[in-house]
Design an enzyme around this catalytic site. Sequence first.
Site, PDB file in Angstrom:
ATOM      1  CD  GLU A  52      -1.100   0.103   3.713  1.00  0.00           C
ATOM      2  OE1 GLU A  52      -1.331   1.220   4.233  1.00  0.00           O
ATOM      3  OE2 GLU A  52      -1.571  -0.964   4.115  1.00  0.00           O
ATOM      4  CD  GLU A 102      -9.144   0.622   7.889  1.00  0.00           C
ATOM      5  OE1 GLU A 102      -8.068   0.342   8.435  1.00  0.00           O
ATOM      6  OE2 GLU A 102      -9.241   0.945   6.692  1.00  0.00           O
TER       7      GLU A 102
END
Length: 150
Positions: free
Chosen positions: A43, A134
């Site tokens: 990421e 999230e």
Amino acid sequence: MLTRIDHIGIACFDLDATVEFYRATYGFEAFHSEVNEEQGVRETMLRINGTDDGAASYLQLIQPTREDSPVGKWMAKNGEGVHHIAFGTADVDADSEAIRDKGVRVLYEQPRRGSMDSRITFLHPKDCHGVLTELVTSAAPEPVGDIEGH
């Protein structure tokens, strides 16, 4: 409770090409890069702006490192695109418990390590109108421009 949009997660097949697209098109620069073995992703966080609580908002570009990772499985069904939205909180433990008490399924019993040493958990998309959500408690702030692995 929730203090900001921490990040929007965007799943991609080619992380380097996607980072370059956001840099060339919008001028967003890589702030932080890492591999999260537990989540099975590579990421890069693109810092968009600072926030009132001293943290920041990001685009998180995520490329699965294995097909059986949650992001890998999601991409097999959906391809590239917006994967999740993350909200910042000062206390992911307390807020996830409060949300669980309201009948929303929390996917982890205990928060796990996320990007930049944050603590995270996810809420089931079927309980959040189709949006994987999230919750993030940031670690100590990093200096702007600290990029690991780049």
